[in-house]
Design an enzyme around this catalytic site. Structure first.
Site, PDB file in Angstrom:
ATOM      1  N   GLU A   1       0.798  -1.222   0.000  1.00 38.55           N
ATOM      2  CA  GLU A   1       0.000   0.000   0.000  1.00 38.55           C
ATOM      3  C   GLU A   1       0.837   1.281   0.000  1.00 38.55           C
ATOM      4  O   GLU A   1       0.833   2.037   0.984  1.00 38.55           O
ATOM      5  CB  GLU A   1      -0.938   0.029   1.215  1.00 38.55           C
ATOM      6  CG  GLU A   1      -1.963  -1.081   1.220  1.00 38.55           C
ATOM      7  CD  GLU A   1      -3.074  -0.876   2.259  1.00 38.55           C
ATOM      8  OE1 GLU A   1      -2.989   0.088   3.050  1.00 38.55           O
ATOM      9  OE2 GLU A   1      -4.022  -1.675   2.281  1.00 38.55           O
TER      10      GLU A   1
ATOM     11  N   GLU B   1      -5.540  -8.475   1.118  1.00 41.21           N
ATOM     12  CA  GLU B   1      -6.185  -7.958   2.329  1.00 41.21           C
ATOM     13  C   GLU B   1      -7.646  -7.657   2.024  1.00 41.21           C
ATOM     14  O   GLU B   1      -7.977  -7.102   0.972  1.00 41.21           O
ATOM     15  CB  GLU B   1      -5.536  -6.667   2.843  1.00 41.21           C
ATOM     16  CG  GLU B   1      -4.176  -6.853   3.454  1.00 41.21           C
ATOM     17  CD  GLU B   1      -3.650  -5.587   4.125  1.00 41.21           C
ATOM     18  OE1 GLU B   1      -4.461  -4.737   4.565  1.00 41.21           O
ATOM     19  OE2 GLU B   1      -2.427  -5.440   4.196  1.00 41.21           O
TER      20      GLU B   1
HETATM   21  C1  FCB Z   1      -4.280  -1.897   5.581  1.00 42.63           C
HETATM   22  C2  FCB Z   1      -2.910  -2.273   6.084  1.00 42.63           C
HETATM   23  C3  FCB Z   1      -2.919  -3.340   7.146  1.00 42.63           C
HETATM   24  C4  FCB Z   1      -4.063  -3.140   8.127  1.00 42.63           C
HETATM   25  C5  FCB Z   1      -5.362  -2.979   7.378  1.00 42.63           C
HETATM   26  C6  FCB Z   1      -6.562  -2.829   8.282  1.00 42.63           C
HETATM   27  O1  FCB Z   1      -4.266  -0.592   5.091  1.00 42.63           O
HETATM   28  O2  FCB Z   1      -2.100  -2.713   5.019  1.00 42.63           O
HETATM   29  O3  FCB Z   1      -1.681  -3.342   7.791  1.00 42.63           O
HETATM   30  O4  FCB Z   1      -3.804  -2.074   8.947  1.00 42.63           O
HETATM   31  O5  FCB Z   1      -5.287  -1.862   6.544  1.00 42.63           O
END
Ligand code: FCB
Length: 496
Positions: free
Chosen positions: A222, A403
């Site tokens: 990210e 994620e």
């Molecule tokens: C993302 C991050 C991860 C976690 C999630 C909820 O932005 O990559 O580390 O904090 O959000």
């Protein structure tokens, strides 16, 4: 520049009421399903004797060989902040600075994974995970971010990766999940082009140490969150509010990505490599031409600024025009940089949490129920939209979801259970959306829930629990939540 994101600006806001299931929310059906589901019994162990009784039901089956996984990151779970030669990272500095994190929480101990990894790996095996996405801590491998590697740090990851392979779980390693060595921050951090070169050296060290046993590598996690939260809002390390610096940081993070891809190819290792990008589908808040135009630019800052350089070899012209020729980003792009950044990748890792609704004046608006993270709106259709959009606009590059998840304030009940029904709803609805995207032709090969374990949620500390496994921090006991039992069944069924 006309747009600064508002993502996570409300992070400290009081939790809002739980989703109401208002008419029109896509959560209604799933909520009803969950209400009828039976909860798991008390379970800290790994056996499945407490799984919900299998009930005849329709299952949306995923493709054969679809990969089911879970994700974590180093600073959020490892703890052992001062052990075995680990150096300081920007997150050590930031979280130890009074007022920066909720309750002054730090990652000093976190989920103590550094010591408990064998138990955590057993848990993953017992859940049936195919793949585990974790990150490698740069300051564990190079305390100051440069020079001779710290063998004890590399040995930790080698043991852990071997443990995964022995259990039949494919390791997926992220090289940078925000824990920049503090020593590099002291020389300018990601504002300094040299940090990208240091990253390539670090990546090369890790590839040479572990490249023969890790099939999938992710470069930078990210980059957008570092840009926005680290340099626009200042909610994350290094806590700056400097828009001009922020977009130069975006460039250097992408340069770091490209240099790491090149370093990986140079090792000749057979694995695959790609970036991990969080994408936000952007929708106009109304039908006005002004909202459409604002949404287009917002999308540039949220998505195309990170997808286009890597997958097309160019920056989006509307974003560059908006930043202007004197911006540090535009001035910071050297000849040849975009060729490096667009070095061919093998896959794209997509992370999805929330959509963004953009108003005619370039602001944002909430449309869907939120979670305890005020920046999140629960909108599974946005997952479908962003997955199909990536395939439509960037071609059939293999995708993995690294994620997707929901924070809750989970409670360990007196009977030893944790009933996170809202997370089950969330995951079921999002997996259904992913299934629809696959049916529509998206080459999605695997999914990793965020997160395996409750962990240090950055400036929100330990209050927001994202895990499918509850961590009882005082004892560090792991307890499977209802969602973990549910996910085990999803993996067995290869579907939802
Ligand atoms: C993302 C991050 C991860 C976690 C999630 C909820 O932005 O990559 O580390 O904090 O959000």
């Amino acid at each position: 520049m006309s747009i600064l994101t508002r993502r996570r600006l409300l992070h400290r806001a009081a939790p809002l009421p739980a989703p109401t299931g208002a008419t029109g929310t896509p959560l209604g059906a799933a909520a009803a399903l969950a209400a009828g589901a039976t909860g798991p019994g008390a379970d800290t162990a790994s056996g499945d004797e407490h799984d919900p009784a299998p009930a005849p039901r329709d299952v949306l089956r995923f493709p054969e060989n679809f990969g089911w996984g879970a994700a974590t990151s180093a600073y959020q779970i490892e703890g052992a902040a001062k052990e075995d030669g680990r150096g300081e990272s920007v997150w050590d500095t930031f979280s130890r600075t009074p007022g920066r994190t909720l309750n002054g929480d730090t990652g000093d101990v976190a989920a103590d994974h550094y010591h408990r990894w064998p138990e955590d790996l057993d848990l993953m095996r017992d859940l049936g995970l195919h793949s585990y996405r974790f990150s490698i801590s740069w300051p564990r491998v190079q305390a100051d971010g440069t020079g001779k590697p710290n063998q004890r740090g590399l040995d930790f990851y080698r043991r852990m990766v071997d443990g995964l392979n022995e259990r039949g779980i494919a390791p997926m390693a992220t090289l940078f999940h925000w824990d920049l060595p503090q020593a590099l921050q002291d020389t300018g951090g990601w504002e300094n082009r040299d940090t990208a070169l240091r990253f390539a050296d670090y990546a090369d060290t890790v590839f040479r140490a572990l490249g023969d046993r890790i099939p999938v590598w992710l470069t930078v996690n990210e980059p957008k969150t570092v840009v926005q939260n680290g340099y626009l809002t200042g909610h994350h390390a290094p806590g700056k509010k400097d828009p001009d610096a922020a977009y130069l940081v975006a460039h250097h993070l992408q340069l770091a990505h490209g240099l790491a891809v090149q370093a990986f190819r140079a090792t000749g290792e057979p694995g695959r490599i790609g970036p991990a990008i969080n994408l936000h589908p952007c929708y106009p808040a109304d039908d006005s031409p002004a909202a459409a135009a604002a949404t287009r630019l917002y999308d540039g800052y949220e998505n195309r600024l990170y997808l286009d350089p890597i997958l097309r070899g160019s920056y989006p012209s509307d974003v560059l025009a908006d930043l202007g020729p004197d911006s540090r980003l535009v001035r910071g792009i050297a000849d040849g940089d975009l060729a490096v950044i667009s070095a061919p990748v093998d896959l794209l890792a997509v992370q999805y949490y929330t959509p963004i609704y953009v108003t005619a004046d370039g602001g944002t608006e909430r449309r869907w129920p939120t979670s305890v993270a005020a920046w999140q709106q629960i909108y599974p259709d946005g997952f479908y939209d962003i997955l199909t959009r990536v395939t439509r606009d960037y071609g059939p590059i293999p995708l993995t979801v690294t994620e997707n998840g929901l924070p809750t304030i989970d409670v360990l009940a007196a009977d030893g259970t944790v009933d996170d029904a809202a997370r089950v709803d969330f995951l079921r609805d999002h997996l259904s959306a992913a299934h629809r995207a696959i049916t529509a032709g998206v080459p999605l090969e695997s999914y990793h829930v965020w997160s395996l374990l409750d962990n240090f949620e950055w400036e929100a500390g330990y209050d927001q629990r994202f895990g499918i496994v509850y961590v009882d921090y005082p004892t560090q006991r792991r307890i499977l939540k209802r969602s973990a039992h549910w996910y085990r069944q999803v993996i067995r069924d290869n579907g939802v």
